[in-house]
Design a protein around this motif. Structure first.
Motif, PDB file in Angstrom:
ATOM      1  N   UNK A  30       9.868  13.470  12.878  1.00  8.46           N
ATOM      2  CA  UNK A  30       9.349  13.054  11.573  1.00  8.46           C
ATOM      3  C   UNK A  30       8.560  11.750  11.694  1.00  8.46           C
ATOM      4  N   UNK A  31       9.130  10.773  12.400  1.00 12.34           N
ATOM      5  CA  UNK A  31       8.447   9.487  12.525  1.00 12.34           C
ATOM      6  C   UNK A  31       7.191   9.609  13.363  1.00 12.34           C
ATOM      7  N   UNK A  32       7.227  10.429  14.388  1.00 12.56           N
ATOM      8  CA  UNK A  32       6.021  10.665  15.182  1.00 12.56           C
ATOM      9  C   UNK A  32       4.923  11.246  14.309  1.00 12.56           C
ATOM     10  N   UNK A  33       5.276  12.229  13.484  1.00  8.06           N
ATOM     11  CA  UNK A  33       4.289  12.828  12.585  1.00  8.06           C
ATOM     12  C   UNK A  33       3.761  11.785  11.587  1.00  8.06           C
ATOM     13  N   UNK A  42       0.837  -1.201   0.000  1.00 10.31           N
ATOM     14  CA  UNK A  42       0.000   0.000   0.000  1.00 10.31           C
ATOM     15  C   UNK A  42       0.876   1.257   0.000  1.00 10.31           C
ATOM     16  N   UNK A  43       0.272   2.370  -0.367  1.00  8.32           N
ATOM     17  CA  UNK A  43       0.905   3.675  -0.280  1.00  8.32           C
ATOM     18  C   UNK A  43       0.196   4.472   0.815  1.00  8.32           C
ATOM     19  N   UNK A  44       0.982   5.076   1.700  1.00 10.84           N
ATOM     20  CA  UNK A  44       0.423   5.859   2.798  1.00 10.84           C
ATOM     21  C   UNK A  44       0.803   7.322   2.585  1.00 10.84           C
ATOM     22  N   UNK A  45      -0.191   8.167   2.451  1.00  8.67           N
ATOM     23  CA  UNK A  45       0.064   9.593   2.251  1.00  8.67           C
ATOM     24  C   UNK A  45       0.391  10.238   3.592  1.00  8.67           C
ATOM     25  N   UNK A  46       1.553  10.859   3.667  1.00 11.56           N
ATOM     26  CA  UNK A  46       1.966  11.573   4.870  1.00 11.56           C
ATOM     27  C   UNK A  46       2.093  13.063   4.552  1.00 11.56           C
ATOM     28  N   UNK A  91       0.921   9.171  12.701  1.00 13.02           N
ATOM     29  CA  UNK A  91      -0.504   9.482  12.599  1.00 13.02           C
ATOM     30  C   UNK A  91      -1.091   8.951  11.309  1.00 13.02           C
ATOM     31  N   UNK A  92      -0.322   9.081  10.211  1.00 13.61           N
ATOM     32  CA  UNK A  92      -0.778   8.556   8.922  1.00 13.61           C
ATOM     33  C   UNK A  92      -0.755   7.032   8.926  1.00 13.61           C
ATOM     34  N   UNK A  93       0.244   6.433   9.587  1.00 11.27           N
ATOM     35  CA  UNK A  93       0.301   4.976   9.665  1.00 11.27           C
ATOM     36  C   UNK A  93      -0.931   4.426  10.393  1.00 11.27           C
ATOM     37  N   UNK A  94      -1.285   5.076  11.497  1.00 14.29           N
ATOM     38  CA  UNK A  94      -2.459   4.647  12.261  1.00 14.29           C
ATOM     39  C   UNK A  94      -3.732   4.788  11.430  1.00 14.29           C
ATOM     40  N   UNK A  95      -3.856   5.899  10.736  1.00 16.08           N
ATOM     41  CA  UNK A  95      -5.046   6.110   9.902  1.00 16.08           C
ATOM     42  C   UNK A  95      -5.151   5.049   8.811  1.00 16.08           C
ATOM     43  N   UNK A  96      -4.013   4.671   8.238  1.00 17.56           N
ATOM     44  CA  UNK A  96      -4.011   3.647   7.190  1.00 17.56           C
ATOM     45  C   UNK A  96      -4.462   2.300   7.743  1.00 17.56           C
ATOM     46  N   UNK A 114       4.743  14.615   4.301  1.00 16.14           N
ATOM     47  CA  UNK A 114       5.966  14.839   3.530  1.00 16.14           C
ATOM     48  C   UNK A 114       6.061  14.035   2.244  1.00 16.14           C
ATOM     49  N   UNK A 115       5.025  13.268   1.920  1.00 17.61           N
ATOM     50  CA  UNK A 115       5.094  12.468   0.698  1.00 17.61           C
ATOM     51  C   UNK A 115       4.308  11.182   0.805  1.00 17.61           C
ATOM     52  N   UNK A 116       4.815  10.147   0.144  1.00 17.84           N
ATOM     53  CA  UNK A 116       4.158   8.851   0.120  1.00 17.84           C
ATOM     54  C   UNK A 116       5.097   7.810   0.707  1.00 17.84           C
ATOM     55  N   UNK A 117       4.655   7.160   1.766  1.00 16.48           N
ATOM     56  CA  UNK A 117       5.417   6.071   2.366  1.00 16.48           C
ATOM     57  C   UNK A 117       4.834   4.750   1.903  1.00 16.48           C
ATOM     58  N   UNK A 118       5.649   3.922   1.295  1.00 13.73           N
ATOM     59  CA  UNK A 118       5.204   2.589   0.918  1.00 13.73           C
ATOM     60  C   UNK A 118       5.204   1.698   2.158  1.00 13.73           C
ATOM     61  N   UNK A 119       4.293   0.759   2.182  1.00  8.61           N
ATOM     62  CA  UNK A 119       4.193  -0.147   3.315  1.00  8.61           C
ATOM     63  C   UNK A 119       3.675  -1.501   2.849  1.00  8.61           C
ATOM     64  N   UNK A 120       4.021  -2.523   3.585  1.00  4.88           N
ATOM     65  CA  UNK A 120       3.456  -3.850   3.374  1.00  4.88           C
ATOM     66  C   UNK A 120       2.473  -4.118   4.510  1.00  4.88           C
TER      67      UNK A 120
END
Length: 247
Positions: free
Chosen positions: A102-105, A10-14, A108-113, A16-22
């Protein structure tokens, strides 16, 4: 534990950009969500295998790329990346540029995803190496979301820096488990004592356990110091910890 679970990329919108994740085990029926914070070498088969194993216990497990701002990069060999000067310089620059804030910010997007997959209720986090402190700081930043936070061979957990988990202990509402390597320059006894004191004073339900004889990185199978017995002990503790806290 099931033999295999589904995986989605998946792609997670943060901010600062797009973080890819499995994402593992989110196909339906997961009892809770877990974010696995990677070590310094990036998302790779060794971490995906760990996420799959954890998902086999009934969790939806997300492995985000914390270094996505530098993508594409690597791949790095965990056994040699800090031995070879070229790869070491690249890695150190990338890690040095990734602040805890940065990771703390991003978290929030990781949790939402995770929640977007249908996960309801409390979330667990677990981090390895550089991910250990980031998992604990995520728990401090999102106390209403994260109910269980674990760190294995995490470094700099008990410094007096503003971004140290010890400094932020008063914000943590989650249960905390810290598994430390027997001898680890990144988390020496004085830091362990400082973190323990901070967690006690904040009345955080916690365990700090010393894995005697283990070296920094012992849990992850592609590390040169990987230890089968020690890793299995870590699995026993982690599964019990999440089971007691998340269900």
């Amino acid at each position: 534990m099931v033999s295999s679970v589904d995986r989605r990329d998946i792609d997670i919108k943060t901010a600062d950009g797009i973080a890819k994740a499995a994402l593992f085990g989110a196909g339906g029926g997961a009892k809770a969500g877990v974010i696995l914070y990677m070590d310094a070498f990036g998302p790779r088969p060794a971490l995906y295998s760990m996420a799959e194993r954890l998902a086999g216990h009934g969790y939806a497990v997300q492995v985000p790329d914390l270094l996505y701002r530098n993508a594409p990069y690597g791949p790095f060999d965990a056994k040699t990346a800090f031995v070879e000067e070229k790869s070491k310089a690249v890695l150190m620059a990338m890690i040095g540029g990734l602040t805890q804030e940065m990771t703390v910010r991003d978290s929030g997007a990781f949790i939402s995803a995770l929640e977007a997959t249908g996960i309801k209720g409390p979330i667990g986090v677990v981090g390895y190496c550089m991910g250990g402190g980031r998992a604990l700081n995520a728990a401090a930043a999102y106390p209403d979301k994260i109910a269980a936070a674990a760190s294995f061979h995490g470094g700099r957990l008990g410094t007096d820096a503003p971004d140290s988990p010890a400094t932020n202990a008063g914000k943590i509402k989650a249960r905390v488990y810290v598994g430390s390597a027997g001898v680890d320059g990144s988390f020496p006894p004085e830091q362990s004592a400082r973190l323990a004191q901070a967690l006690r004073e904040a009345q955080v339900d916690h365990i700090i356990e010393n894995y005697v004889g283990m070296q920094h990185g012992w849990c992850v199978s592609d590390h040169s110091v990987f230890d089968v017995t020690g890793s299995e002990r870590h699995w026993k503790r982690l599964v019990a910890f999440f089971g007691e806290t998340l269900g």
